[in-house]
Scaffold this active site. Structure first.
Site, PDB file in Angstrom:
ATOM      1  N   GLY A  25      -1.732 -11.300  -8.431  1.00  0.00           N
ATOM      2  CA  GLY A  25      -2.089 -11.302  -9.839  1.00  0.00           C
ATOM      3  C   GLY A  25      -2.887 -10.041 -10.145  1.00  0.00           C
ATOM      4  CG  MET A  27      -8.852  -6.061 -10.763  1.00  0.00           C
ATOM      5  SD  MET A  27      -9.969  -4.718 -11.213  1.00  0.00           S
ATOM      6  CE  MET A  27      -9.653  -4.549 -12.963  1.00  0.00           C
ATOM      7  CG  HIS A  50       7.389  -7.175  -5.984  1.00  0.00           C
ATOM      8  ND1 HIS A  50       8.694  -7.018  -6.384  1.00  0.00           N
ATOM      9  CD2 HIS A  50       6.717  -6.105  -6.428  1.00  0.00           C
ATOM     10  CE1 HIS A  50       8.796  -5.877  -7.034  1.00  0.00           C
ATOM     11  NE2 HIS A  50       7.611  -5.305  -7.077  1.00  0.00           N
ATOM     12  CB  ALA A  52       2.569 -10.096 -13.523  1.00  0.00           C
TER      13      ALA A  52
END
Length: 127
Positions: A25, A27, A50, A52
């Site tokens: 994802g 931070m 792998h 977004a």
């Protein structure tokens, strides 16, 4: 690659579950571990998402986001961050990326891969 359970090219440890795939994802958002499926092998040759994908270019992120605002939002979420360069904060800010949960859910719903684990960020080290 996201090979399904019982595929001959994955290690014995993953034979019952399928090959794990880490989908990072941002931070400030969760990440996921997915596993491969038979349908994913047929439809995508054992491939799945792998990440977004970016919603804003790095340049647009640097020009439109405020370092202090991004840092404060992450702090408010209980996420500790250490970076080598302040520009990395804006480039990698959560709003610079598409919603990873929606991307992963799409792969899951299409049976390309299956959600196995959801991971929550507690710290970020960049650069």
């Amino acid at each position: 690659r996201a090979f399904p359970p019982h595929h001959p090219l994955i290690p014995v440890d993953y034979q019952l579950t399928g090959q794990p795939v880490i989908v990072g994802g941002t931070m400030g958002t969760c990440s996921y571990v997915l596993t491969g499926t038979d349908q994913g092998m047929r439809d995508t040759f054992g491939s799945t998402c792998h990440g977004a994908g970016r919603a804003l270019s790095r340049n647009k992120s640097r020009n439109n986001l405020d370092y202090g605002d991004v840092l404060k939002r992450l702090e408010d979420m209980g996420i500790s961050i250490r970076v080598a360069s302040p520009k990395l904060i804006m480039e990698e800010a959560p709003e610079s990326y598409k919603d990873v949960t929606q991307v992963v859910q799409t792969c899951h719903d299409a049976n390309i891969s299956k959600m196995a684990i959801k991971l929550k960020p507690i710290a970020v080290v960049k650069g």
